[in-house]
Design an enzyme around this catalytic site. Structure first.
Site, PDB file in Angstrom:
ATOM      1  N   THR A   1       0.847  -1.195   0.000  1.00 43.17           N
ATOM      2  CA  THR A   1       0.000   0.000   0.000  1.00 43.17           C
ATOM      3  C   THR A   1       0.879   1.241   0.000  1.00 43.17           C
ATOM      4  O   THR A   1       1.748   1.395   0.851  1.00 43.17           O
ATOM      5  CB  THR A   1      -0.921  -0.035   1.239  1.00 43.17           C
TER       6      THR A   1
ATOM      7  N   HIS B   1      -6.708 -11.057  -1.340  1.00 41.84           N
ATOM      8  CA  HIS B   1      -6.124 -10.675  -0.045  1.00 41.84           C
ATOM      9  C   HIS B   1      -6.916 -11.358   1.077  1.00 41.84           C
ATOM     10  O   HIS B   1      -7.973 -10.885   1.482  1.00 41.84           O
ATOM     11  CB  HIS B   1      -6.150  -9.156   0.122  1.00 41.84           C
ATOM     12  N   GLY B   2      -6.375 -12.488   1.528  1.00 45.68           N
ATOM     13  CA  GLY B   2      -7.031 -13.217   2.611  1.00 45.68           C
ATOM     14  C   GLY B   2      -6.285 -13.064   3.928  1.00 45.68           C
ATOM     15  O   GLY B   2      -6.491 -13.866   4.840  1.00 45.68           O
TER      16      GLY B   2
ATOM     17  N   ASN C   1      -3.966 -10.548   7.041  1.00 51.13           N
ATOM     18  CA  ASN C   1      -3.785  -9.307   7.812  1.00 51.13           C
ATOM     19  C   ASN C   1      -5.040  -8.693   8.422  1.00 51.13           C
ATOM     20  O   ASN C   1      -5.121  -7.485   8.620  1.00 51.13           O
ATOM     21  CB  ASN C   1      -3.051  -8.263   6.955  1.00 51.13           C
TER      22      ASN C   1
ATOM     23  N   TYR D   1      -8.143  -8.405   7.325  1.00 55.44           N
ATOM     24  CA  TYR D   1      -9.174  -7.772   6.488  1.00 55.44           C
ATOM     25  C   TYR D   1     -10.367  -8.726   6.318  1.00 55.44           C
ATOM     26  O   TYR D   1     -10.451  -9.742   7.000  1.00 55.44           O
ATOM     27  CB  TYR D   1      -8.567  -7.294   5.166  1.00 55.44           C
TER      28      TYR D   1
ATOM     29  N   ARG E   1      -3.387 -14.738  -0.534  1.00 53.81           N
ATOM     30  CA  ARG E   1      -2.419 -14.446   0.523  1.00 53.81           C
ATOM     31  C   ARG E   1      -3.067 -14.742   1.867  1.00 53.81           C
ATOM     32  O   ARG E   1      -4.196 -14.296   2.135  1.00 53.81           O
ATOM     33  CB  ARG E   1      -1.989 -12.982   0.476  1.00 53.81           C
TER      34      ARG E   1
ATOM     35  N   ASN F   1      -4.125  -5.981  12.768  1.00 50.90           N
ATOM     36  CA  ASN F   1      -5.501  -5.463  12.758  1.00 50.90           C
ATOM     37  C   ASN F   1      -6.400  -6.160  13.772  1.00 50.90           C
ATOM     38  O   ASN F   1      -7.588  -6.390  13.528  1.00 50.90           O
ATOM     39  CB  ASN F   1      -6.091  -5.499  11.340  1.00 50.90           C
TER      40      ASN F   1
ATOM     41  N   GLY G   1      10.087 -10.934   6.461  1.00 49.63           N
ATOM     42  CA  GLY G   1      11.411 -10.755   7.050  1.00 49.63           C
ATOM     43  C   GLY G   1      12.522 -11.509   6.362  1.00 49.63           C
ATOM     44  O   GLY G   1      13.568 -11.758   6.975  1.00 49.63           O
TER      45      GLY G   1
ATOM     46  N   ARG H   1       9.174  -4.399   2.026  1.00 47.75           N
ATOM     47  CA  ARG H   1       9.882  -3.141   2.294  1.00 47.75           C
ATOM     48  C   ARG H   1      11.155  -2.984   1.475  1.00 47.75           C
ATOM     49  O   ARG H   1      11.477  -1.878   1.042  1.00 47.75           O
ATOM     50  CB  ARG H   1      10.182  -3.022   3.793  1.00 47.75           C
TER      51      ARG H   1
HETATM   52  C1  8OZ Z   1       0.113  -1.305   5.575  1.00 48.34           C
HETATM   53  C2  8OZ Z   1      -0.619  -0.141   5.441  1.00 48.34           C
HETATM   54  C3  8OZ Z   1      -1.833  -0.182   4.823  1.00 48.34           C
HETATM   55  C4  8OZ Z   1      -2.338  -1.368   4.366  1.00 48.34           C
HETATM   56  C5  8OZ Z   1      -1.890  -5.090   4.689  1.00 48.34           C
HETATM   57  C6  8OZ Z   1      -2.893  -3.853   2.909  1.00 48.34           C
HETATM   58  O1  8OZ Z   1      -1.498  -5.082   5.850  1.00 48.34           O
HETATM   59  C7  8OZ Z   1      -2.151  -3.819   4.007  1.00 48.34           C
HETATM   60  C8  8OZ Z   1      -1.618  -2.540   4.511  1.00 48.34           C
HETATM   61  C9  8OZ Z   1      -0.387  -2.495   5.125  1.00 48.34           C
HETATM   62  O2  8OZ Z   1      -2.086  -6.140   4.088  1.00 48.34           O
END
Ligand code: 8OZ
Length: 374
Positions: free
Chosen positions: A41, A192-193, A195, A197, A244, A252, A312, A334
């Site tokens: 992002t 996107h599965g 983090n 969300y 993912r 989160n 990492g 990163r």
């Molecule tokens: C960092 C900042 C905003 C979104 C994720 C899409 O954690 C993100 C995200 C990461 O998968």
């Protein structure tokens, strides 16, 4: 740019024999090396025109990083309510599809492949970011997180628990996202599965307390994820679909009482569907790798598609993982922000630019397209 020194040429030749730098078939997608650019992002879409990507700066950013065998795009929301951060691009409108086209074209012209990460944040947002609406989630459980709104950091509110009809609509939003990705020239998608969300909110019992067919048992909690997978497969084919997952991340404010059971079942169901890849965040996202609860080695040997490892990794770890077969490919996040020519640097074992977190999400070219190549 300096001319390569003779010993750099030798290093490159030696590196070329490493599996990390050799081609791979990911479902229907042929890639030239196993270094993957992770989804990142960057909050540089054009928000006033409707979260549209495709500025010269956006094109240049992806073009610069086309040394990656595969680029996974930044998260792209499948609907206006799927947005959780400022200026993230969408994949639901015709304008967005047109915006992505020059980006996918530039990446292909540079010899790489690119999949769209399709994303719905669920409860990880705030009315300020979604036209005043209440965030959506499996259950009305408030996450203990802050949302980054136009007015600053604010607690994320209590979400609205999706009705069965609404769940069906959201599955169709992912379906449209997959179809739009192909229209926009992407080689496939990553669902996107991870983090914390929306899909992850259904999977893990820290956010899912439903008592209908989408909650409770492991099969029920995996239902939404698998419906999204099936809808996208029906639209674009299993060979162009990946997902993912982050079975043990606390990101989160999400948790589960038995990640091995949930994600073990999910991996076996994904196997049956023959999807192209699973992209695993091994451990806590951007943090410690040694988080208990899920056996990634089991997943690697069980899943028949491509295993992309993430979290990492440095050069030595990535070489080791691919050489030993612990992973088929390794995704870097990163390090790809700060090293547009990361693959070349890894081949040469060259020094890496350090990323500057203060410009990760700021508008404009600084910290985006100005990191130097060798
Ligand atoms: C960092 C900042 C905003 C979104 C994720 C899409 O954690 C993100 C995200 C990461 O998968």
């Amino acid at each position: 740019m300096n001319a390569p020194l003779p010993n750099q040429v030798a290093d490159t030749l030696q590196a070329d024999s490493l599996k990390l730098f050799q081609p791979l078939r990911i479902g229907d997608i042929e890639v030239t090396n196993r270094v993957v650019m992770a989804p990142l992002t960057r909050s540089r879409a054009d928000e006033p025109s409707g979260d549209v990507p495709g500025s010269e700066m956006n094109i240049e950013y992806y073009r610069q990083r086309s040394g990656a065998g595969l680029i996974i795009s930044e998260g792209t929301q499948v609907s206006p309510l799927g947005k959780g951060y400022m200026a993230t691009p969408g994949i639901y409108s015709d304008e967005q599809v047109e915006g992505w086209k020059p980006i996918t074209r530039a990446v292909h012209e540079a010899g790489s492949k690119i999949v769209a990460q399709i994303w719905h944040v669920g409860r990880v947002t705030h009315p300020d970011l979604i036209g005043g609406a209440q965030p959506l989630a499996p259950s009305a459980i408030q996450p203990h997180i802050v949302a980054y709104t136009h007015g600053g950091k604010v607690d994320a509110p209590i979400p609205h628990a999706l009705s069965l009809e609404e769940i069906h609509e959201v599955v169709n939003e992912y379906r449209r996202g997959a179809a739009n990705a192909i229209r926009a020239g992407f080689d496939g998608i990553e669902i996107h599965g991870a983090n914390g969300y929306l899909i992850d909110q259904f999977l893990r019992d820290g956010a899912n307390q439903r008592t209908d067919q989408y909650g409770g048992s492991i099969e029920n909690r995996c239902r939404f994820a698998l419906e999204v997978v099936d809808a996208t497969i029906a639209e674009i084919g299993a060979g162009r679909v990946g997902i993912r997952l982050s079975p043990v991340t606390p990101a989160n404010d999400l948790s589960d009482t038995d990640p091995q059971a949930v994600f073990g079942y999910l991996v076996q169901e994904l196997n049956k569907r023959g999807i192209a890849f699973i992209h695993f965040i091994e451990g806590a996202t951007g943090g410690p790798r040694d988080v208990p609860g899920f056996d990634f080695g089991w997943a690697r040997t069980t899943f028949k598609g491509v295993y992309i490892a993430n979290n990492g990794y440095d050069r030595a770890m990535a070489i080791e993982a691919v050489e030993t077969g612990r992973a088929d490919a390794v995704a870097f996040g990163r390090l790809f922000i700060s090293n547009p020519d990361l693959v070349q640097r890894l081949k040469l074992d060259a020094a890496l630019n350090a990323p500057h977190p203060q410009t990760f999400y700021t508008p404009g070219p600084v910290g985006y397209i100005d990191y130097p190549a060798l």
